[in-house]
Scaffold this motif. Structure first.
Motif, short mmCIF file in Angstrom:
data_model
loop_
_atom_site.label_atom_id
_atom_site.label_comp_id
_atom_site.label_asym_id
_atom_site.label_seq_id
_atom_site.Cartn_x
_atom_site.Cartn_y
_atom_site.Cartn_z
N VAL A 1 0.84 -1.19 0.00
CA VAL A 1 0.00 0.00 0.00
C VAL A 1 0.87 1.24 0.00
O VAL A 1 0.61 2.23 -0.70
CB VAL A 1 -0.95 -0.01 1.22
N ASP A 2 1.97 1.19 0.77
CA ASP A 2 2.84 2.34 0.83
C ASP A 2 3.48 2.61 -0.52
O ASP A 2 3.58 3.75 -0.96
CB ASP A 2 3.92 2.09 1.89
N GLY B 1 -0.05 2.24 -3.49
CA GLY B 1 -1.44 2.61 -3.27
C GLY B 1 -1.69 4.11 -3.25
O GLY B 1 -2.83 4.55 -3.31
N TRP C 1 -5.08 6.77 -0.25
CA TRP C 1 -4.49 5.45 -0.46
C TRP C 1 -5.59 4.54 -0.98
O TRP C 1 -6.68 4.52 -0.43
CB TRP C 1 -3.93 4.91 0.84
N SER C 2 -5.29 3.81 -2.01
CA SER C 2 -6.33 3.00 -2.62
C SER C 2 -5.91 1.53 -2.64
O SER C 2 -4.84 1.19 -3.14
CB SER C 2 -6.56 3.49 -4.05
N SER C 3 -6.78 0.67 -2.11
CA SER C 3 -6.47 -0.75 -2.15
C SER C 3 -6.66 -1.26 -3.57
O SER C 3 -5.95 -2.14 -4.03
CB SER C 3 -7.37 -1.51 -1.18
N THR D 1 -3.58 -0.55 -5.51
CA THR D 1 -2.50 -1.42 -5.06
C THR D 1 -2.63 -2.80 -5.68
O THR D 1 -1.67 -3.33 -6.27
CB THR D 1 -2.55 -1.57 -3.53
N VAL E 1 -4.60 -6.01 2.41
CA VAL E 1 -4.33 -4.76 1.70
C VAL E 1 -5.46 -3.77 1.93
O VAL E 1 -5.24 -2.59 2.20
CB VAL E 1 -4.12 -5.03 0.19
N GLU F 1 -5.23 -2.29 5.35
CA GLU F 1 -4.11 -1.36 5.47
C GLU F 1 -4.44 -0.03 4.78
O GLU F 1 -4.17 1.04 5.32
CB GLU F 1 -2.86 -2.00 4.86
N ALA F 2 -5.06 -0.10 3.61
CA ALA F 2 -5.40 1.13 2.90
C ALA F 2 -6.39 1.95 3.73
O ALA F 2 -6.27 3.17 3.83
CB ALA F 2 -6.00 0.80 1.54
N ARG F 3 -7.36 1.26 4.36
CA ARG F 3 -8.31 1.97 5.21
C ARG F 3 -7.59 2.68 6.35
O ARG F 3 -7.89 3.81 6.69
CB ARG F 3 -9.32 0.98 5.80
N ARG G 1 -4.49 3.77 6.43
CA ARG G 1 -3.73 4.93 5.98
C ARG G 1 -4.65 6.11 5.67
O ARG G 1 -4.34 7.25 5.98
CB ARG G 1 -2.91 4.57 4.72
#
Lengths: 285, 456
Positions: free
Chosen positions: B119-120, B123, B134-136, B139, B185, B188-190, B192
């Motif tokens: 994601v980093d 994403g 940030w977008s899953s 990504t 993923v 994680e995006a959520r 961020r």
């Protein structure tokens, strides 16, 4: 009773119950916060076993109330022993009424049922209320008083309060929605199917003598069956049964024939068997 | 009640925010439970995140379905870290290599670390502070974990070396592992995004509701599959409730004639009252389901539910229509084990469309009244399931009036939200004047309605 969550897992494991982190944490909290534990989950994942294991760890007496449709106060709480009371009355014909009255409503004539048994006495106890969802709604009302204050009122004797709180486990198969009031008083634990790794360890513990590779294949096949859309997916109890069956048949690896012949141990509906056979590429059954 | 001394004010406020977010999703949490949760935090400590998760779940949740809301919200309020990972952004091929290794090893902790990195690295979008995020989706689109299937399969085979029976399950297992990675993923995006936009807003918007609150009309494919799995439990609960209602109804009034007759043997003194025994009414049920594309998720689901309740009713007949109507009762009974193909089977085997493929309530209802009028009698309860969108043709109110006049009750379950009734080509208000119409958008509403409306 327990010092840490790890302590719970370790000591439950000694009795033969391998707990997932969720189970161990919740048992630890139930003990710490002194709250009843409500366990839900599919049949055969070890809900009742958990209570038994906790009782064994705590060296406590297991008091079990099996619920069924129509279970009532006199089955769950207490009952007066009418026959004995009558005998007592006819034995002491010359007594005054007052003496008889105080006498026949004493401890001697009280038949304690599970809920009262669990509350009385000083020894440690684990109270298992099994299949709570089978009981009628009125029984839930009865449980509320017992589970929140750990006391029972017997009109003729007064209120019996627990000197030592039992560790309470309620189980439910969710055939009926339990009331919100009952749920609020409990810690909630859902026991689902275990992770692959844990199930492998369970199989190897419950079926000693099974080959590690076979245990792994067994768990993988069961995992695949659970992912299918079946009427009744196999539970942990079925996995263990299957492993035992395979051991008894002397199979040391899985192959099509043996899976086909023993699929009935895992699946309980004929259309499930057919569907699974098709998906697993077994030849015509 | 005050927060326990061991829980600092900071943790306490975090906890109450968390509880508020859960409540916003319909999880009923009382103050007592929040205090219990605080005591659980105190007993467990904050060192181990997974223990904390289980502890809070045990104290705050009451049913199994709530867990699905709980986990994403927990990830937002008790994140595993803050900000992105240290060090250089990873190269795409390198990341895919490591992901393949993690999938081969089936190591979910490792996959979690890779999801953070992914994601980093891939994403992020946007450049100005107001619009970036940030977008899953982005990504996953760049990493393409699903294309690793063949490679992971080869590696697993190379490692285990043998091809036993369980080998045939490998593909599905790897697919499940990839799904796990995708979920990681997304979480994680959520997390961020929540750092940037504020936790409360993301918790409200980005966390999917529990299955029984999903709108039938907007549910995606996987949610519908999940909904189908809720059918059996709902049906079982309803069946026990109906049985209980019948049992209560069985305690009837005194049958005077039989009581007096019985009293003759005791010299005219009615010693034993005889209760009137009620014959259990076996109600008849007729279902008219709109199976046109616009409401397909709804009608499939409803038919399954009613089919599951099948043994409660002596006579259950199901009719499907788009612009013509046909009986599909037989198809339902065959389809016990196979729920997915039901909609498709109905559409392929029954005659539902005439000259065109769009729904026409007027013609279909008229045809029902004409061809299957004898299916409706004074003991019949009729359920009509559909959105009442007639494509601007004649709603044929006369046919509905005729059905309503003949049946015991007629109910219309409409999967559209009430404010939309009557907009566009919807004839809902006109029908609602003739028959009782209920909004029925989610499995929860449906369960409640069926329990209330079903004749016993």
């Amino acid at each position: 009773m327990f010092t840490s969550v790890d302590d719970v897992s370790a000591r439950l494991a000694e009795t033969g119950y391998l707990a997932s982190p969720a189970v161990a944490t919740t048992v630890f909290l139930a003990d710490r916060l002194g709250k009843p534990l409500l366990v839900e989950g599919p049949a055969g994942v070890g809900k009742t076993e958990l209570a038994k294991a906790v009782a064994q760890v705590a060296q406590a007496r297991l008091v079990r109330l099996q619920c069924y449709e129509g279970v009532d106060e006199s089955r769950a709480l207490y009952e007066w022993n009418h026959a004995k009371q009558l005998l007592r009355i006819s034995a002491g014909r010359d007594e005054t009424w007052d003496a008889t009255r105080t006498d026949i409503f004493s401890e001697e004539f009280l038949l304690a049922r599970p809920l009262l048994t669990a509350i009385r006495g000083d020894d440690p106890k684990v109270l298992l209320i099994d299949e709570t969802d089978k009981a009628d709604v009125e029984v839930e009302g009865l449980l509320l008083e017992v589970l929140s204050d750990f006391q029972v009122t017997v009109p003729e004797l007064g209120t019996v309060t627990a000197t030592r709180r039992p560790f309470v486990v309620l189980t439910s198969n969710a055939t009926r929605e339990l009331s919100e009031a009952l749920r609020r008083r409990c810690l909630f634990l859902h026991i689902g199917f275990p992770e692959e790794e844990l199930e492998r360890r369970i199989v190897r513990m419950k079926v000693p003598g099974i080959d590690a590779a076979l245990a792994e294949s067994v768990v993988r096949v069961v995992g695949a069956l659970r992912a299918m859309d079946l009427r009744k997916v196999p539970s942990v109890a079925e996995t263990i049964d299957w492993a035992r069956t395979l051991l008894a048949l002397g199979a040391d690896t899985l192959d099509e024939d043996i899976v086909r012949d023993t699929l009935g141990v895992l699946l309980k509906h004929q259309d499930d068997v057919l569907k699974a056979a098709a998906k697993l590429d077994l030849d015509a059954v | 009640m005050t927060a326990d001394a061991g829980v600092t004010a900071d943790v306490a406020s975090r906890l109450t925010d968390f509880v508020a977010a859960l409540r916003a999703h319909g999880v009923r949490v009382g103050t007592g439970e929040t205090v219990d949760a605080a005591r659980a935090v105190e007993a467990l400590g904050l060192a181990d995140r997974e223990l904390l998760r289980e502890g809070l779940a045990a104290t705050l949740l009451h049913t199994t379905g709530q867990r699905q809301v709980f986990d994403p919200v927990f990830d937002l309020y008790f994140p595993h870290g803050v900000g992105g990972p240290e060090g250089e952004a990873a190269d795409r091929d390198d990341l895919r290599d490591r992901l393949a290794a993690a999938l081969t090893a089936n190591d979910s902790a490792w996959m979690g670390r890779l999801a953070i990195e992914a994601v980093d690295g891939f994403g992020g979008y946007g450049s100005s502070p107001a619009s970036d995020g940030w977008s899953s989706y982005q990504t996953l689109d760049r990493i393409r974990p699903q294309t690793l299937l063949a490679r992971v399969r080869a590696e697993v085979r190379a490692q285990s070396g043998e091809s036993g029976f369980a080998d045939r399950l490998l593909d599905d297992e790897i697919r499940r592992r990839i799904e796990v990675f995708r979920a990681l993923v997304a979480a994680e995006a959520r997390r961020r995004v929540a750092e940037r936009r504020g936790r409360d807003e993301i918790a409200r918007r980005a966390v999917a509701p529990t299955a029984d609150r999903v709108d039938f009309l907007y549910a995606g494919k996987d949610r519908l599959a999940e909904l189908r799995r809720t059918v059996q439990p709902i049906a079982r609960k309803l069946a026990t409730r109906l049985a209980a209602r019948r049992r209560r109804a069985a305690r009837g009034s005194i049958d005077l004639r039989r009581t007096l007759r019985g009293s003759l043997s005791t010299g005219g003194v009615p010693m034993r009252p005889v209760l009137r025994r009620r014959r259990p009414v076996r109600p008849e049920l007729v279902l008219l389901c709109d199976v046109s594309g616009s409401v397909s998720g709804f009608s499939d689901f409803t038919m399954l539910l009613v089919q599951a309740l099948h043994d409660q009713f002596s006579k259950l007949r199901v009719f499907a229509f788009v612009n013509r109507i046909d009986e599909v009762t037989g198809l339902l009974e065959h389809g016990v084990a196979d729920s997915e193909g039901l909609g498709a089977r109905i559409r392929s085997e029954a005659t539902l469309t005439g000259w065109h493929g769009s729904s026409d309530y007027g013609v279909a209802l008229g045809e029902f009244a004409e061809r299957y009028g004898d299916a409706v009698g004074p003991r019949t309860t009729v359920f009509v399931l559909g959105d009442a969108r007639t494509n601007l043709s004649d709603p044929n109110l006369a046919a509905v009036r005729q059905i309503a006049g003949r049946a015991r009750r007629v109910y219309w379950l409409n999967p559209e939200p009430r404010p939309q009734w009557g907009t566009g080509d919807s004839a809902a208000p006109a029908y609602a004047e003739l028959v009782e119409m209920h909004e029925c958008r989610t499995a929860r509403q449906l369960g409640a309605l069926i329990a209330r409306l079903l004749p016993v």
